[in-house]
Scaffold this motif. Structure first.
Motif, PDB file in Angstrom:
ATOM      1  N   CYS A  34       5.156   3.697   0.515  1.00 49.34           N
ATOM      2  CA  CYS A  34       6.121   3.125  -0.408  1.00 49.34           C
ATOM      3  C   CYS A  34       6.193   3.991  -1.653  1.00 49.34           C
ATOM      4  O   CYS A  34       5.303   4.800  -1.914  1.00 49.34           O
ATOM      5  CB  CYS A  34       5.798   1.675  -0.758  1.00 49.34           C
ATOM      6  SG  CYS A  34       4.449   1.449  -1.915  1.00 49.34           S
ATOM      7  N   TRP A  38       6.874   0.447  -6.068  1.00 55.36           N
ATOM      8  CA  TRP A  38       6.689  -0.638  -5.096  1.00 55.36           C
ATOM      9  C   TRP A  38       8.004  -1.351  -4.770  1.00 55.36           C
ATOM     10  O   TRP A  38       8.093  -2.566  -4.746  1.00 55.36           O
ATOM     11  CB  TRP A  38       5.633  -1.638  -5.573  1.00 55.36           C
ATOM     12  CG  TRP A  38       4.264  -1.070  -5.755  1.00 55.36           C
ATOM     13  CD1 TRP A  38       3.848   0.193  -5.439  1.00 55.36           C
ATOM     14  CD2 TRP A  38       3.123  -1.725  -6.285  1.00 55.36           C
ATOM     15  NE1 TRP A  38       2.526   0.352  -5.737  1.00 55.36           N
ATOM     16  CE2 TRP A  38       2.046  -0.811  -6.270  1.00 55.36           C
ATOM     17  CE3 TRP A  38       2.904  -2.997  -6.784  1.00 55.36           C
ATOM     18  CZ2 TRP A  38       0.779  -1.131  -6.720  1.00 55.36           C
ATOM     19  CZ3 TRP A  38       1.629  -3.320  -7.241  1.00 55.36           C
ATOM     20  CH2 TRP A  38       0.587  -2.398  -7.208  1.00 55.36           C
ATOM     21  N   SER A  39       9.031  -0.559  -4.474  1.00 56.14           N
ATOM     22  CA  SER A  39      10.338  -1.126  -4.147  1.00 56.14           C
ATOM     23  C   SER A  39      10.602  -1.172  -2.650  1.00 56.14           C
ATOM     24  O   SER A  39      11.091  -2.173  -2.142  1.00 56.14           O
ATOM     25  CB  SER A  39      11.450  -0.302  -4.805  1.00 56.14           C
ATOM     26  OG  SER A  39      11.309  -0.303  -6.196  1.00 56.14           O
ATOM     27  N   PHE A  40      10.305  -0.078  -1.955  1.00 54.50           N
ATOM     28  CA  PHE A  40      10.637  -0.025  -0.528  1.00 54.50           C
ATOM     29  C   PHE A  40       9.574   0.741   0.248  1.00 54.50           C
ATOM     30  O   PHE A  40       8.936   1.644  -0.270  1.00 54.50           O
ATOM     31  CB  PHE A  40      12.009   0.620  -0.310  1.00 54.50           C
ATOM     32  CG  PHE A  40      12.099   2.018  -0.846  1.00 54.50           C
ATOM     33  CD1 PHE A  40      11.763   3.109  -0.054  1.00 54.50           C
ATOM     34  CD2 PHE A  40      12.486   2.252  -2.157  1.00 54.50           C
ATOM     35  CE1 PHE A  40      11.821   4.396  -0.555  1.00 54.50           C
ATOM     36  CE2 PHE A  40      12.550   3.546  -2.666  1.00 54.50           C
ATOM     37  CZ  PHE A  40      12.221   4.622  -1.861  1.00 54.50           C
ATOM     38  N   ALA A  41       9.409   0.336   1.493  1.00 50.94           N
ATOM     39  CA  ALA A  41       8.449   0.977   2.400  1.00 50.94           C
ATOM     40  C   ALA A  41       9.205   1.646   3.533  1.00 50.94           C
ATOM     41  O   ALA A  41      10.211   1.122   3.995  1.00 50.94           O
ATOM     42  CB  ALA A  41       7.488  -0.067   2.960  1.00 50.94           C
ATOM     43  N   SER A  42       8.715   2.792   3.962  1.00 49.32           N
ATOM     44  CA  SER A  42       9.302   3.461   5.116  1.00 49.32           C
ATOM     45  C   SER A  42       8.228   4.025   6.029  1.00 49.32           C
ATOM     46  O   SER A  42       7.157   4.401   5.572  1.00 49.32           O
ATOM     47  CB  SER A  42      10.249   4.589   4.701  1.00 49.32           C
ATOM     48  OG  SER A  42      10.058   5.019   3.436  1.00 49.32           O
ATOM     49  N   SER A 111       4.133  -9.377  12.304  1.00 49.52           N
ATOM     50  CA  SER A 111       4.777  -8.084  12.048  1.00 49.52           C
ATOM     51  C   SER A 111       5.280  -7.406  13.323  1.00 49.52           C
ATOM     52  O   SER A 111       6.435  -6.986  13.385  1.00 49.52           O
ATOM     53  CB  SER A 111       3.841  -7.150  11.293  1.00 49.52           C
ATOM     54  OG  SER A 111       2.682  -6.878  12.045  1.00 49.52           O
ATOM     55  N   ALA A 139       5.363  -0.337   8.274  1.00 47.91           N
ATOM     56  CA  ALA A 139       6.365  -0.469   7.207  1.00 47.91           C
ATOM     57  C   ALA A 139       6.652  -1.941   6.914  1.00 47.91           C
ATOM     58  O   ALA A 139       6.806  -2.333   5.754  1.00 47.91           O
ATOM     59  CB  ALA A 139       7.651   0.266   7.592  1.00 47.91           C
ATOM     60  N   HIS A 140       6.704  -2.759   7.948  1.00 48.55           N
ATOM     61  CA  HIS A 140       6.935  -4.198   7.780  1.00 48.55           C
ATOM     62  C   HIS A 140       5.788  -4.828   6.994  1.00 48.55           C
ATOM     63  O   HIS A 140       6.007  -5.617   6.064  1.00 48.55           O
ATOM     64  CB  HIS A 140       7.085  -4.844   9.160  1.00 48.55           C
ATOM     65  CG  HIS A 140       7.490  -6.264   9.129  1.00 48.55           C
ATOM     66  ND1 HIS A 140       6.595  -7.294   9.015  1.00 48.55           N
ATOM     67  CD2 HIS A 140       8.710  -6.845   9.190  1.00 48.55           C
ATOM     68  CE1 HIS A 140       7.237  -8.444   9.009  1.00 48.55           C
ATOM     69  NE2 HIS A 140       8.525  -8.191   9.112  1.00 48.55           N
ATOM     70  N   GLN A 143       5.949  -3.530   3.353  1.00 47.21           N
ATOM     71  CA  GLN A 143       7.057  -4.125   2.602  1.00 47.21           C
ATOM     72  C   GLN A 143       6.738  -5.568   2.193  1.00 47.21           C
ATOM     73  O   GLN A 143       7.001  -5.965   1.062  1.00 47.21           O
ATOM     74  CB  GLN A 143       8.359  -4.089   3.413  1.00 47.21           C
ATOM     75  CG  GLN A 143       9.574  -4.532   2.610  1.00 47.21           C
ATOM     76  CD  GLN A 143       9.894  -3.575   1.479  1.00 47.21           C
ATOM     77  OE1 GLN A 143      10.078  -2.369   1.700  1.00 47.21           O
ATOM     78  NE2 GLN A 143       9.984  -4.074   0.259  1.00 47.21           N
ATOM     79  N   ASP A 147       6.398  -6.654  -1.731  1.00 46.15           N
ATOM     80  CA  ASP A 147       7.236  -7.758  -2.214  1.00 46.15           C
ATOM     81  C   ASP A 147       6.375  -8.813  -2.888  1.00 46.15           C
ATOM     82  O   ASP A 147       6.725  -9.344  -3.953  1.00 46.15           O
ATOM     83  CB  ASP A 147       8.049  -8.378  -1.076  1.00 46.15           C
ATOM     84  CG  ASP A 147       9.166  -7.484  -0.573  1.00 46.15           C
ATOM     85  OD1 ASP A 147       9.492  -6.466  -1.240  1.00 46.15           O
ATOM     86  OD2 ASP A 147       9.708  -7.784   0.502  1.00 46.15           O
TER      87      ASP A 147
END
Length: 152
Positions: A34, A38-42, A111, A139-140, A143, A147
């Motif tokens: 991320c 801490w906005s998005f995970a890939s 997940s 990633a799930h 994320q 969040d």
């Protein structure tokens, strides 16, 4: 430090920083990264499991290259909330990597199911699903954790 308490983990990283999410499988370790905010995970690198020393060396390299400050490790908990052999194995893995960065154990109960359902909806072939599921599950997991960490 190893914790399942997101507030304790967040306090250990007062300046934030990149996190790595890990989904431990028997044959692979799915990874995700991320951003520092801490906005998005890939999804990131898929590590084929061999001997632990080699697996850890790959993690060390990835963590160093990506300037990772914390680890979010998916903890496989049974549907009834109990922990089984896979949870014990994951906790052991956490103890072996806690010297790399603080570790947050994250309930990963749904997940893989969620990710597989998404890939089926995308009409992804069985072979491609098998190839990508661990990284997408990582990633799930990551994320969901970021969040929750941002919401504190």
């Amino acid at each position: 430090m190893i914790t399942a308490d997101r507030a304790v983990f967040r306090d250990a990283l007062p300046d934030g920083g990149r996190l790595i999410g890990l989904d431990l499988g028997t044959k692979t370790i799915g990874t995700a990264l991320c951003d520092a905010g801490w906005s998005f995970a890939s999804p990131a690198l898929l590590i084929r499991r061999t001997k632990f020393a080699k697996d850890k060396a790959q993690l060390v390299d990835l963590i160093a290259a990506q300037h990772v400050r914390g680890i979010v490790l998916g903890l496989p908990i049974n549907l009834d909330g109990s922990e089984g052999a896979r949870s014990q194995s994951t906790r052991s893995f956490a103890r072996n990597v806690e010297d790399l960065a603080p570790v947050l154990l994250w309930d990963e109960r749904w997940s893989t199911v969620a990710v597989e359902r998404f890939m089926i909806e995308q009409d992804m072939s069985r072979a491609k699903r098998a190839e990508r599921i661990d990284n997408l599950a990582a990633a799930h997991i990551l994320q969901a954790a970021i969040d929750a960490l941002v919401a504190i």
